[in-house]
Design an enzyme around this catalytic site. Structure first.
Site, PDB file in Angstrom:
ATOM      1  CD  GLU A  76      -3.380  -0.335   2.072  1.00 26.45           C
ATOM      2  OE1 GLU A  76      -3.092   0.558   2.978  1.00 26.45           O
ATOM      3  OE2 GLU A  76      -4.405  -0.497   1.691  1.00 26.45           O
TER       4      GLU A  76
ATOM      5  CG  HIS B 158       9.784 -28.900   2.116  1.00 29.62           C
ATOM      6  ND1 HIS B 158      10.638 -29.956   1.712  1.00 29.62           N
ATOM      7  CD2 HIS B 158      10.143 -28.423   3.411  1.00 29.62           C
ATOM      8  CE1 HIS B 158      11.565 -29.997   2.811  1.00 29.62           C
ATOM      9  NE2 HIS B 158      11.410 -29.092   3.505  1.00 29.62           N
TER      10      HIS B 158
ATOM     11  CE  LYS C  90     -11.882   1.351   3.260  1.00 28.30           C
ATOM     12  NZ  LYS C  90     -11.023   2.225   4.366  1.00 28.30           N
TER      13      LYS C  90
HETATM   14  O1  LIG Z   1      -8.789   1.833  10.154  1.00 31.29           O
HETATM   15  P1  LIG Z   1      -9.710   1.827   9.072  1.00 31.29           P
HETATM   16  O2  LIG Z   1     -10.154   3.144   8.460  1.00 31.29           O
HETATM   17  O3  LIG Z   1     -11.027   0.891   9.073  1.00 31.29           O
HETATM   18  O4  LIG Z   1      -9.297   1.147   7.678  1.00 31.29           O
HETATM   19  C1  LIG Z   1      -8.747  -0.015   7.410  1.00 31.29           C
HETATM   20  C2  LIG Z   1      -7.974  -0.141   6.129  1.00 31.29           C
HETATM   21  O5  LIG Z   1      -8.815   0.110   5.119  1.00 31.29           O
HETATM   22  C3  LIG Z   1      -8.330   0.255   3.698  1.00 31.29           C
HETATM   23  O6  LIG Z   1      -8.307  -0.686   3.070  1.00 31.29           O
HETATM   24  C4  LIG Z   1      -6.977   1.132   3.947  1.00 31.29           C
HETATM   25  O7  LIG Z   1      -6.488   0.959   2.243  1.00 31.29           O
HETATM   26  C5  LIG Z   1      -6.133   0.545   4.757  1.00 31.29           C
HETATM   27  O8  LIG Z   1      -4.880   1.291   4.742  1.00 31.29           O
HETATM   28  C6  LIG Z   1      -6.597   0.582   6.146  1.00 31.29           C
HETATM   29  O9  LIG Z   1      -5.727   0.087   7.021  1.00 31.29           O
END
Ligand SMILES: O=P(O)(O)OC[C@H]1O[C@H](O)[C@H](O)[C@@H](O)[C@@H]1O
Length: 431
Positions: free
Chosen positions: A271, A292, A403
């Site tokens: 990331e 293995h 997202k």
């Molecule tokens: O901590 P949050 O806001 O729930 O985010 C959780 C995760 O969400 C996303 O997938 C981001 O890319 C991550 O970097 C992050 O750690």
């Protein structure tokens, strides 16, 4: 941590980096270090993560977990950076507290995990920096319902770690839950050494001070030369090898307890560095198990990988019993630990003999202090590599895209990203 980059030199491996190239790269490391120091001094977003050993307050974390300090089990609800740091710490260290990490929304798995927990004596650790992540919020609602169905008051057993505002913060205030704040300026994948990673460690009874002391010791090594700083040696060498064709980095700890650490590293590296068509692809493997399965590819496949070994110098050991079979007599003179070490050294040598670059990271042992150093060191390595690549290490716009598309599909708002799902190109082959 100590880092040995000898097997990444061009005299050993191809791709490899020559001593001269490393000397030249060291000038860029000096500039990058200045930038990192400035970022830390000014509390800039991302760089602030490297100040965590000074900023995190173990007493505050212990106070928050006090109501559940004697819990038999802990269920952490979080994903990505809000789960992997905590999981790395608690999976690496022994504890009587059983831990479960709900970092997936596969319904059958979530149900099965909840059924295995003694809910009346389980603590809930909900973690989300943004407080909006759909998977985490959905799983929390499911966990709450499971507690209610079992007649257990979840409000007595929940600790929330989230940002200053957002739906999870609202929820924790509404139910007056003990809560901690994700520190400002610290992206999730760099937050293991804050409440994000350390609430779980505290419930499991681990030594929070030692975790931070190990990180501080690593922070003290940050300096303007890769030859004086293990973290920068690792970051700079990985970058230089990638530039020479090693676009993949296989993380191979020789300790079962560090298996989750490879997952944490994979998120950190992918990331942070995977942007602008740049970055090195992390691979997850485990010594000796993957000798293995994957070693064949690492030694004889395309020359596009560096293998990173992590090896503790000391560990508990167990003798291998004598046997009545002559051909196995040599095993009876050894211990499982000696076998593990011999396999590590043989694998390292086999890659070098085939001219495949590899790097060794040594820890004294797997304990809080060394783990704090490893987590901090790899974060610093990653920040340095980000400077050398010239990318914005601390954002993840590609993840945000999906997202938004997901929320759009579920009716959680108008997001044009969701439209792309309907536009998928098909070329189906059906049975
Ligand atoms: O901590 P949050 O806001 O729930 O985010 C959780 C995760 O969400 C996303 O997938 C981001 O890319 C991550 O970097 C992050 O750690």
């Amino acid at each position: 941590m100590d880092v040995d980059i000898g097997n990444a030199l061009a005299s050993v491996a191809s791709p490899g980096v020559s001593r001269d190239s490393l000397e030249r790269l060291d000038e860029q490391v000096a500039d990058a270090h200045e930038r990192i120091e400035d970022g830390m001094a000014n509390g800039e977003h991302g760089y602030e993560a490297l100040n965590l050993p000074d900023r995190t307050d173990p007493d505050e974390i212990r106070r928050a977990v006090e109501p559940v300090a004697d819990a038999e089990a802990l269920v952490t609800v979080g994903i990505g950076g809000s789960a992997l740091g905590a999981a790395t710490i608690t999976e690496a260290l022994d504890s009587d507290t059983k831990t479960v990490y709900l970092d997936n929304v596969d319904p059958a798995w979530v149900t099965a995990e909840l059924e295995r927990l003694p809910l009346e004596n389980t603590a809930i650790n909900v973690v989300s920096r943004s407080g909006t992540t759909a998977e985490t919020l959905a799983n929390f609602l499911v966990v709450r319902e499971a507690f209610e169905d079992a007649g257990v008051d979840w409000t007595e057993r929940t600790i929330v770690t989230t940002g200053e505002s957002g739906p999870l913060r609202d929820l924790s205030e509404r139910h007056d839950l003990p809560s901690l704040k994700v520190p400002d300026g610290v992206p999730g994948r760099f937050s293991a050494l804050s409440a994000v990673g350390m609430v779980a460690a505290a419930v499991c009874g681990h030594d929070l001070e030692a975790l931070l002391e190990g990180a501080t010791a690593e922070a003290d090594t940050l300096s303007g030369s890769l030859f004086d700083c293990p973290a920068y040696a690792y970051g700079a060498t990985s970058y230089a090898l990638d530039a020479r064709g090693a676009g993949m980095n296989a993380m191979v700890p020789y300790a079962e307890s560090l298996e989750t650490y490879s997952e944490w590293f994979a998120q950190l590296w992918a990331e942070s560095l995977g942007k602008d068509d740049l970055g090195q692809t992390p691979l997850r493997a485990l010594g000796v198990t993957d000798q293995h399965s994957q070693l064949q590819l690492y030694r004889a496949g395309p020359r596009d990988k560096v293998v990173t070994f992590v090896t503790p110098r000391e560990a508990d050991d167990r003798a291998i019993p004598d046997t009545e079979v002559d051909d196995l007599a040599y095993l009876g003179d050894a211990t499982l630990g000696e076998l593990l070490d011999a396999e590590f050294e043989a694998t390292e040598a086999s890659l070098a003999a085939a001219g495949r670059p590899n790097v060794r990271i040594e820890l004294e042992r797997v304990d809080e202090y060394e783990l704090g150093g490893l987590l901090y060191g790899m974060e610093a390595a990653c920040v340095l590599a980000g400077e050398l690549y010239g990318v914005n290490t601390f954002e993840q716009p590609a993840v945000e895209w999906a997202k938004k598309a997901t929320r759009g599909l579920l009716g959680g708002g108008e997001f044009e990203e969701a439209d792309a799902v309907a536009e998928k190109t098909e070329l189906r082959v059906e049975r």
